[in-house]
Write a protein that holds these residues in place. Structure first.
Motif, mmCIF file in Angstrom:
data_model
loop_
_atom_site.group_PDB
_atom_site.id
_atom_site.type_symbol
_atom_site.label_atom_id
_atom_site.label_comp_id
_atom_site.label_asym_id
_atom_site.label_seq_id
_atom_site.Cartn_x
_atom_site.Cartn_y
_atom_site.Cartn_z
ATOM 1 N N GLY A 154 16.630 41.449 49.968
ATOM 2 C CA GLY A 154 17.956 40.987 50.363
ATOM 3 C C GLY A 154 18.998 40.984 49.266
ATOM 4 O O GLY A 154 20.059 40.398 49.424
ATOM 5 N N GLY A 155 18.730 41.617 48.134
ATOM 6 C CA GLY A 155 19.755 41.705 47.102
ATOM 7 C C GLY A 155 19.298 41.445 45.676
ATOM 8 O O GLY A 155 20.110 41.380 44.770
ATOM 9 N N LEU A 156 17.991 41.312 45.428
ATOM 10 C CA LEU A 156 17.464 41.053 44.081
ATOM 11 C C LEU A 156 17.277 42.366 43.328
ATOM 12 O O LEU A 156 16.685 43.311 43.851
ATOM 13 C CB LEU A 156 16.125 40.323 44.187
ATOM 14 C CG LEU A 156 15.473 39.905 42.874
ATOM 15 C CD1 LEU A 156 16.292 38.809 42.207
ATOM 16 C CD2 LEU A 156 14.056 39.425 43.128
ATOM 17 N N VAL A 207 25.273 36.952 41.668
ATOM 18 C CA VAL A 207 24.928 36.036 40.581
ATOM 19 C C VAL A 207 23.868 36.680 39.685
ATOM 20 O O VAL A 207 22.876 37.206 40.182
ATOM 21 C CB VAL A 207 24.389 34.700 41.149
ATOM 22 C CG1 VAL A 207 23.961 33.774 40.031
ATOM 23 C CG2 VAL A 207 25.430 34.039 42.036
ATOM 24 N N SER A 208 24.099 36.632 38.380
ATOM 25 C CA SER A 208 23.150 37.208 37.420
ATOM 26 C C SER A 208 22.771 36.198 36.353
ATOM 27 O O SER A 208 23.622 35.445 35.875
ATOM 28 C CB SER A 208 23.766 38.416 36.704
ATOM 29 O OG SER A 208 24.089 39.443 37.586
ATOM 30 N N ALA A 209 21.498 36.192 35.991
ATOM 31 C CA ALA A 209 21.024 35.511 34.782
ATOM 32 C C ALA A 209 20.838 36.628 33.762
ATOM 33 O O ALA A 209 20.102 37.593 34.004
ATOM 34 C CB ALA A 209 19.724 34.784 35.041
ATOM 35 N N MET A 210 21.538 36.526 32.625
ATOM 36 C CA MET A 210 21.535 37.594 31.636
ATOM 37 C C MET A 210 21.009 37.078 30.299
ATOM 38 O O MET A 210 21.045 35.884 30.033
ATOM 39 C CB MET A 210 22.949 38.158 31.487
ATOM 40 C CG MET A 210 23.519 38.662 32.810
ATOM 41 S SD MET A 210 25.205 39.265 32.685
ATOM 42 C CE MET A 210 24.883 40.916 32.078
ATOM 43 N N ALA A 211 20.525 38.017 29.469
ATOM 44 C CA ALA A 211 19.964 37.631 28.175
ATOM 45 C C ALA A 211 20.096 38.776 27.180
ATOM 46 O O ALA A 211 20.200 39.941 27.554
ATOM 47 C CB ALA A 211 18.497 37.257 28.331
ATOM 48 N N TYR A 250 28.975 35.384 37.401
ATOM 49 C CA TYR A 250 29.275 35.431 38.827
ATOM 50 C C TYR A 250 30.323 36.516 39.044
ATOM 51 O O TYR A 250 31.377 36.505 38.405
ATOM 52 C CB TYR A 250 29.806 34.091 39.349
ATOM 53 C CG TYR A 250 30.125 34.156 40.820
ATOM 54 C CD1 TYR A 250 29.103 34.071 41.756
ATOM 55 C CD2 TYR A 250 31.421 34.353 41.260
ATOM 56 C CE1 TYR A 250 29.387 34.161 43.117
ATOM 57 C CE2 TYR A 250 31.719 34.454 42.609
ATOM 58 C CZ TYR A 250 30.687 34.357 43.528
ATOM 59 O OH TYR A 250 30.968 34.466 44.870
ATOM 60 N N GLU A 251 30.030 37.480 39.943
ATOM 61 C CA GLU A 251 30.942 38.582 40.245
ATOM 62 C C GLU A 251 31.804 38.213 41.446
ATOM 63 O O GLU A 251 31.287 37.964 42.520
ATOM 64 C CB GLU A 251 30.148 39.847 40.580
ATOM 65 C CG GLU A 251 29.182 40.270 39.510
ATOM 66 C CD GLU A 251 28.253 41.387 39.962
ATOM 67 O OE1 GLU A 251 28.568 42.093 40.945
ATOM 68 O OE2 GLU A 251 27.186 41.533 39.344
ATOM 69 N N PHE A 252 33.113 38.145 41.257
ATOM 70 C CA PHE A 252 34.022 37.830 42.369
ATOM 71 C C PHE A 252 34.220 39.034 43.275
ATOM 72 O O PHE A 252 33.987 40.139 42.926
ATOM 73 C CB PHE A 252 35.381 37.359 41.845
ATOM 74 C CG PHE A 252 35.292 35.992 41.219
ATOM 75 C CD1 PHE A 252 35.248 34.857 42.010
ATOM 76 C CD2 PHE A 252 35.224 35.846 39.847
ATOM 77 C CE1 PHE A 252 35.168 33.595 41.445
ATOM 78 C CE2 PHE A 252 35.142 34.595 39.276
ATOM 79 C CZ PHE A 252 35.114 33.468 40.074
ATOM 80 N N TRP A 294 36.875 40.922 38.866
ATOM 81 C CA TRP A 294 36.732 39.824 37.907
ATOM 82 C C TRP A 294 35.350 39.184 37.946
ATOM 83 O O TRP A 294 34.696 39.139 38.982
ATOM 84 C CB TRP A 294 37.785 38.750 38.172
ATOM 85 C CG TRP A 294 39.140 39.182 37.709
ATOM 86 C CD1 TRP A 294 40.136 39.705 38.478
ATOM 87 C CD2 TRP A 294 39.628 39.164 36.370
ATOM 88 N NE1 TRP A 294 41.223 40.002 37.695
ATOM 89 C CE2 TRP A 294 40.944 39.680 36.400
ATOM 90 C CE3 TRP A 294 39.093 38.770 35.154
ATOM 91 C CZ2 TRP A 294 41.712 39.802 35.258
ATOM 92 C CZ3 TRP A 294 39.874 38.893 34.008
ATOM 93 C CH2 TRP A 294 41.169 39.401 34.071
ATOM 94 N N ASP A 295 34.936 38.664 36.787
ATOM 95 C CA ASP A 295 33.674 37.938 36.618
ATOM 96 C C ASP A 295 33.939 36.607 35.929
ATOM 97 O O ASP A 295 34.892 36.481 35.151
ATOM 98 C CB ASP A 295 32.698 38.708 35.704
ATOM 99 C CG ASP A 295 32.340 40.072 36.221
ATOM 100 O OD1 ASP A 295 32.198 40.232 37.447
ATOM 101 O OD2 ASP A 295 32.183 40.984 35.384
ATOM 102 N N LEU A 296 33.065 35.658 36.173
ATOM 103 C CA LEU A 296 33.067 34.373 35.471
ATOM 104 C C LEU A 296 31.762 34.273 34.691
ATOM 105 O O LEU A 296 30.693 34.580 35.230
ATOM 106 C CB LEU A 296 33.155 33.217 36.473
ATOM 107 C CG LEU A 296 32.994 31.808 35.887
ATOM 108 C CD1 LEU A 296 34.191 31.462 35.006
ATOM 109 C CD2 LEU A 296 32.835 30.792 37.002
ATOM 110 N N TYR A 297 31.830 33.843 33.422
ATOM 111 C CA TYR A 297 30.647 33.691 32.585
ATOM 112 C C TYR A 297 30.443 32.232 32.211
ATOM 113 O O TYR A 297 31.406 31.544 31.868
ATOM 114 C CB TYR A 297 30.809 34.502 31.283
ATOM 115 C CG TYR A 297 30.758 35.980 31.511
ATOM 116 C CD1 TYR A 297 29.543 36.656 31.492
ATOM 117 C CD2 TYR A 297 31.912 36.706 31.757
ATOM 118 C CE1 TYR A 297 29.496 38.015 31.711
ATOM 119 C CE2 TYR A 297 31.878 38.064 31.978
ATOM 120 C CZ TYR A 297 30.654 38.715 31.957
ATOM 121 O OH TYR A 297 30.606 40.056 32.179
ATOM 122 N N LEU A 298 29.205 31.786 32.258
ATOM 123 C CA LEU A 298 28.814 30.460 31.788
ATOM 124 C C LEU A 298 27.623 30.630 30.864
ATOM 125 O O LEU A 298 26.610 31.227 31.259
ATOM 126 C CB LEU A 298 28.452 29.535 32.952
ATOM 127 C CG LEU A 298 29.582 29.233 33.935
ATOM 128 C CD1 LEU A 298 29.066 28.438 35.121
ATOM 129 C CD2 LEU A 298 30.699 28.481 33.233
#
Length: 187
Positions: free
Chosen positions: A122-124, A160-164, A185-187, A50-54
């Motif tokens: 470290g994860g970017l 956590v992703s910033a998407m466009a 946000y990826e759970f 599951w993911d959460l989108y804002l």
């Protein structure tokens, strides 16, 4: 606005059980690309996380007479699921709603494919791909579902992703280009 949200929730509730009971035989098409696409969607639905989108910002770039009268704060949110392959790339199913340029609710749902760079620091990682699905707007055929296909890009740090995406000017539909930004946000 409340009627639109009720309709979106109702459609989601009706479609979810259908997808949940889909079998591999339902992805048996005469064309290989259709079977492959169906299998990707079913894998995300059954095995995905599951993911959460804002949502948050719509930049009206050019072509608008007075963009100060347009809503840039595209507040909203939603949910989705993703499945990550062995190379770290993702298939994504999503549905969310946000306030459009005129402060009306705009739902959007569909499938996305993202390819990512190898994580550093470290994860970017950076991602790029596309999404295809449906949206609906009050000012275009009064919420008649419209098919869309757009490019997407992202910057991801661990979960956590910033998407466009970039929405080009389409004569007769919109007056200028828009860059739309949201978070995941990826759970």
């Amino acid at each position: 606005m409340k009627k639109i949200l009720v309709k979106a929730v109702t459609v989601s509730m009706l479609c979810a059980p259908l997808a949940a009971h889909a079998s591999d035989k339902e992805c048996d098409y005469k064309r290989d690309w259709m079977s492959s696409a169906c299998e990707r969607v079913m894998r995300v639905w059954h095995e995905g996380t599951w993911d959460l989108y804002l949502t948050g910002y719509g930049w009206h770039i050019n072509g608008y007479e007075d963009p100060s009268h347009l809503n840039a704060n595209s507040w909203g949110g939603g949910a989705g699921k993703h499945w990550t392959d062995a190379n770290g790339n993702q298939d994504i199913l999503f549905a969310f709603a946000f306030l459009d340029s005129h402060k009306n609710v705009q739902p959007i749902a569909g499938y996305a494919r993202q390819w990512y760079t190898t994580p550093v620091l470290g994860g970017l990682s950076l991602g790029g791909g596309y999404f295809a699905g449906f949206t609906a707007r009050s000012d275009i055929a009064h919420y008649l579902p419209l098919p869309i296909a757009l490019p997407i890009g992202s910057v991801r740090y661990r979960r956590v992703s910033a998407m466009a995406t970039f929405i080009p000017r389409i004569p007769g539909i919109n007056k200028g280009d828009v860059a739309f930004f949201w978070g995941r946000y990826e759970f």
